[in-house]
Write a protein that holds these residues in place. Sequence first.
Motif, PDB file in Angstrom:
ATOM      1  N   SER A   1       8.455   0.749   0.525  1.00 57.87           N
ATOM      2  CA  SER A   1       8.415   1.607  -0.657  1.00 57.87           C
ATOM      3  C   SER A   1       6.978   1.802  -1.110  1.00 57.87           C
ATOM      4  CB  SER A   1       9.226   0.998  -1.801  1.00 57.87           C
ATOM      5  OG  SER A   1       8.612  -0.179  -2.286  1.00 57.87           O
ATOM      6  N   PRO A   2       6.631   2.991  -1.623  1.00 59.56           N
ATOM      7  CA  PRO A   2       5.254   3.245  -2.063  1.00 59.56           C
ATOM      8  C   PRO A   2       4.781   2.236  -3.108  1.00 59.56           C
ATOM      9  CG  PRO A   2       6.479   5.304  -1.948  1.00 59.56           C
ATOM     10  CD  PRO A   2       7.476   4.195  -1.741  1.00 59.56           C
ATOM     11  N   GLU A   3       5.662   1.835  -4.013  1.00 61.42           N
ATOM     12  CA  GLU A   3       5.270   0.902  -5.076  1.00 61.42           C
ATOM     13  C   GLU A   3       4.877  -0.457  -4.497  1.00 61.42           C
ATOM     14  OE1 GLU A   3       7.854   4.092  -6.467  1.00 61.42           O
ATOM     15  OE2 GLU A   3       8.182   2.529  -4.949  1.00 61.42           O
ATOM     16  N   HIS A   4       5.688  -0.945  -3.562  1.00 54.77           N
ATOM     17  CA  HIS A   4       5.393  -2.243  -2.950  1.00 54.77           C
ATOM     18  C   HIS A   4       4.113  -2.171  -2.131  1.00 54.77           C
ATOM     19  CE1 HIS A   4       6.122  -6.118  -1.006  1.00 54.77           C
ATOM     20  NE2 HIS A   4       5.788  -5.530   0.134  1.00 54.77           N
ATOM     21  N   GLN A   5       3.970  -1.128  -1.323  1.00 52.46           N
ATOM     22  CA  GLN A   5       2.791  -0.981  -0.483  1.00 52.46           C
ATOM     23  C   GLN A   5       1.518  -0.930  -1.332  1.00 52.46           C
ATOM     24  OE1 GLN A   5       2.915   0.348   3.362  1.00 52.46           O
ATOM     25  NE2 GLN A   5       4.409  -1.280   3.074  1.00 52.46           N
ATOM     26  N   PHE A   6       1.567  -0.176  -2.424  1.00 51.11           N
ATOM     27  CA  PHE A   6       0.410  -0.076  -3.316  1.00 51.11           C
ATOM     28  C   PHE A   6       0.072  -1.442  -3.895  1.00 51.11           C
ATOM     29  CE2 PHE A   6      -1.474   0.453  -7.511  1.00 51.11           C
ATOM     30  CZ  PHE A   6      -2.474   1.389  -7.287  1.00 51.11           C
ATOM     31  N   ARG A   7       1.082  -2.141  -4.395  1.00 47.84           N
ATOM     32  CA  ARG A   7       0.831  -3.426  -5.046  1.00 47.84           C
ATOM     33  C   ARG A   7       0.257  -4.443  -4.071  1.00 47.84           C
ATOM     34  NH1 ARG A   7      -1.279  -4.693  -8.812  1.00 47.84           N
ATOM     35  NH2 ARG A   7      -0.040  -3.102  -9.884  1.00 47.84           N
ATOM     36  N   VAL A   8       0.812  -4.507  -2.863  1.00 43.06           N
ATOM     37  CA  VAL A   8       0.315  -5.465  -1.879  1.00 43.06           C
ATOM     38  C   VAL A   8      -1.136  -5.153  -1.503  1.00 43.06           C
ATOM     39  CG1 VAL A   8       0.562  -6.288   0.500  1.00 43.06           C
ATOM     40  CG2 VAL A   8       2.578  -6.023  -0.947  1.00 43.06           C
ATOM     41  N   GLY A   9      -1.424  -3.877  -1.261  1.00 44.80           N
ATOM     42  CA  GLY A   9      -2.787  -3.500  -0.887  1.00 44.80           C
ATOM     43  C   GLY A   9      -3.801  -3.791  -1.973  1.00 44.80           C
ATOM     44  N   VAL A  10      -3.437  -3.480  -3.204  1.00 47.25           N
ATOM     45  CA  VAL A  10      -4.333  -3.733  -4.334  1.00 47.25           C
ATOM     46  C   VAL A  10      -4.530  -5.234  -4.539  1.00 47.25           C
ATOM     47  CG1 VAL A  10      -4.536  -3.577  -6.847  1.00 47.25           C
ATOM     48  CG2 VAL A  10      -3.927  -1.551  -5.514  1.00 47.25           C
ATOM     49  N   ASP A  11      -3.435  -5.998  -4.456  1.00 46.07           N
ATOM     50  CA  ASP A  11      -3.557  -7.448  -4.635  1.00 46.07           C
ATOM     51  C   ASP A  11      -4.453  -8.060  -3.564  1.00 46.07           C
ATOM     52  OD1 ASP A  11      -1.953  -7.374  -6.847  1.00 46.07           O
ATOM     53  OD2 ASP A  11      -0.144  -8.138  -5.852  1.00 46.07           O
TER      54      ASP A  11
ATOM     55  N   ALA B   1      -7.898   0.706  10.670  1.00 45.99           N
ATOM     56  CA  ALA B   1      -8.279  -0.452  11.476  1.00 45.99           C
ATOM     57  C   ALA B   1      -8.527  -0.043  12.918  1.00 45.99           C
ATOM     58  CB  ALA B   1      -7.195  -1.526  11.399  1.00 45.99           C
ATOM     59  N   GLY B   2      -7.697   0.864  13.433  1.00 44.50           N
ATOM     60  CA  GLY B   2      -7.874   1.334  14.790  1.00 44.50           C
ATOM     61  C   GLY B   2      -9.163   2.114  14.971  1.00 44.50           C
ATOM     62  N   MET B   3      -9.570   2.858  13.937  1.00 44.66           N
ATOM     63  CA  MET B   3     -10.785   3.661  14.019  1.00 44.66           C
ATOM     64  C   MET B   3     -12.042   2.815  13.988  1.00 44.66           C
ATOM     65  SD  MET B   3      -9.671   6.730  11.430  1.00 44.66           S
ATOM     66  CE  MET B   3     -11.368   7.295  11.241  1.00 44.66           C
ATOM     67  N   CYS B   4     -12.014   1.717  13.231  1.00 43.83           N
ATOM     68  CA  CYS B   4     -13.259   0.966  13.031  1.00 43.83           C
ATOM     69  C   CYS B   4     -13.196  -0.468  13.540  1.00 43.83           C
ATOM     70  CB  CYS B   4     -13.649   0.988  11.554  1.00 43.83           C
ATOM     71  SG  CYS B   4     -12.450   0.196  10.475  1.00 43.83           S
ATOM     72  N   LYS B   5     -12.169  -0.781  14.325  1.00 43.68           N
ATOM     73  CA  LYS B   5     -12.083  -2.093  14.963  1.00 43.68           C
ATOM     74  C   LYS B   5     -12.021  -3.222  13.932  1.00 43.68           C
ATOM     75  CE  LYS B   5     -14.153  -4.429  18.981  1.00 43.68           C
ATOM     76  NZ  LYS B   5     -15.348  -4.484  19.858  1.00 43.68           N
ATOM     77  N   ALA B   6     -11.270  -2.997  12.863  1.00 41.62           N
ATOM     78  CA  ALA B   6     -11.088  -4.034  11.850  1.00 41.62           C
ATOM     79  C   ALA B   6      -9.723  -4.686  12.027  1.00 41.62           C
ATOM     80  CB  ALA B   6     -11.190  -3.428  10.450  1.00 41.62           C
ATOM     81  N   ALA B   7      -9.693  -6.001  12.106  1.00 38.99           N
ATOM     82  CA  ALA B   7      -8.441  -6.727  12.307  1.00 38.99           C
ATOM     83  C   ALA B   7      -7.674  -6.839  10.984  1.00 38.99           C
ATOM     84  CB  ALA B   7      -8.739  -8.119  12.850  1.00 38.99           C
ATOM     85  N   ILE B   8      -6.369  -6.665  11.072  1.00 36.46           N
ATOM     86  CA  ILE B   8      -5.507  -6.822   9.904  1.00 36.46           C
ATOM     87  C   ILE B   8      -4.931  -8.230   9.925  1.00 36.46           C
ATOM     88  CG2 ILE B   8      -3.438  -6.009   8.715  1.00 36.46           C
ATOM     89  CD1 ILE B   8      -3.875  -3.281  10.001  1.00 36.46           C
ATOM     90  N   PRO B   9      -5.175  -9.049   8.901  1.00 37.34           N
ATOM     91  CA  PRO B   9      -4.628 -10.410   8.883  1.00 37.34           C
ATOM     92  C   PRO B   9      -3.108 -10.390   8.994  1.00 37.34           C
ATOM     93  CG  PRO B   9      -6.269 -10.136   7.155  1.00 37.34           C
ATOM     94  CD  PRO B   9      -5.998  -8.768   7.711  1.00 37.34           C
ATOM     95  N   ALA B  10      -2.562 -11.375   9.697  1.00 34.28           N
ATOM     96  CA  ALA B  10      -1.113 -11.440   9.896  1.00 34.28           C
ATOM     97  C   ALA B  10      -0.373 -11.504   8.573  1.00 34.28           C
ATOM     98  CB  ALA B  10      -0.775 -12.650  10.760  1.00 34.28           C
ATOM     99  N   SER B  11      -0.929 -12.232   7.601  1.00 33.17           N
ATOM    100  CA  SER B  11      -0.261 -12.369   6.297  1.00 33.17           C
ATOM    101  C   SER B  11      -0.158 -11.031   5.576  1.00 33.17           C
ATOM    102  CB  SER B  11      -1.011 -13.372   5.420  1.00 33.17           C
ATOM    103  OG  SER B  11      -2.370 -12.970   5.244  1.00 33.17           O
ATOM    104  N   LEU B  12      -1.199 -10.201   5.689  1.00 40.48           N
ATOM    105  CA  LEU B  12      -1.175  -8.881   5.061  1.00 40.48           C
ATOM    106  C   LEU B  12      -0.164  -7.982   5.769  1.00 40.48           C
ATOM    107  CD1 LEU B  12      -2.273  -6.778   3.073  1.00 40.48           C
ATOM    108  CD2 LEU B  12      -4.117  -6.316   4.692  1.00 40.48           C
ATOM    109  N   GLU B  13      -0.138  -8.050   7.086  1.00 43.50           N
ATOM    110  CA  GLU B  13       0.815  -7.227   7.839  1.00 43.50           C
ATOM    111  C   GLU B  13       2.257  -7.598   7.496  1.00 43.50           C
ATOM    112  OE1 GLU B  13       2.032  -6.071  12.443  1.00 43.50           O
ATOM    113  OE2 GLU B  13       0.206  -7.231  12.034  1.00 43.50           O
TER     114      GLU B  13
END
Length: 292
Positions: A240-250, A220-232
């Motif tokens: 944990s890697p499992e949680h991070q993967f699942r949230v990103g994929v969802d 996001a910092g490289m390409c000026k893309a905003a991260i939604p508050a809900s995703l953050e």
Amino acid sequence: MTLSDQYRTEGCAVSFELFPPKTEEGIEALCLNVERLLQFKPQYFTCTYGAGGSSQRATLEVLKRVKEITNLPVASHLTCVGSTVEQLCEYLTQATEIGVDYIVALRGDPPKGTEEFCVTEGGLRYANELVELIRSNFPQLGIAVAGYPEVHQEAPDATTDLDNLKRKVDAGADIIITQLFYDNADFYRFRDQCEAAGIRVPLVPGILPVTNFKQAQRIAGMCKAAIPASLEVEMTRDDSPEHQFRVGVDHARQQTTDLMKNGVPGIHYYVLNRSEAAAELLDGLQTAGSAS
């Protein structure tokens, strides 16, 4: 089939972006991931290269392998950075000789360690000039250009950025592939702006399924893309890697289903040479390939 024809299919056309690995083992792993992604019947694959053209030769080698594996069209990225017009034409000649079908034509980012783009003597300054060069000298190649839903980081404002995009399209671009974004509202606003500006070529959203928050922040910092508050909030709730993967994929799957419902002609996935996240989010969705 021309590049623009890829988006006249029924359903939502899917494509994937790769980058050239540095080792033979990496290339073998990439090929395995390409084979896994074939289940989603992509229309084509693209391949980028390192800053300043540092891995151009590897890009062509990757595309040659991908074309042999898939028998699908392939696209090479090409930037103006560090190249004369003669060198650009040499690369385009090599690309056509190995069977490259399309070019993703970009100005390119300034080389690492510099803040401003500097024109190479005998080279090109803008992406629209690169589009003109390709269209004039290699008319058989399809051309994609980049669009920026949240405005290119060097543009002074959205109007200037849109004017630059229209110049690229008017120079002969077949489609626009957008920079990644995390909020679909940014894409829909951009689509409306393109329509109002008279830009009529297919506008293809680019999606990156992030699998950890640090990755999301860095990109996001490289390409000026905003991260939604809900995703953050959700990604930082558990590191944990499992949680991070699942949230990103969802999140990427929700983006995908919403974009499909809102009539996008296709989606371009930045897969970072891995197939797991893309496979998870696309599983069961009605893409152009699955509709045929």
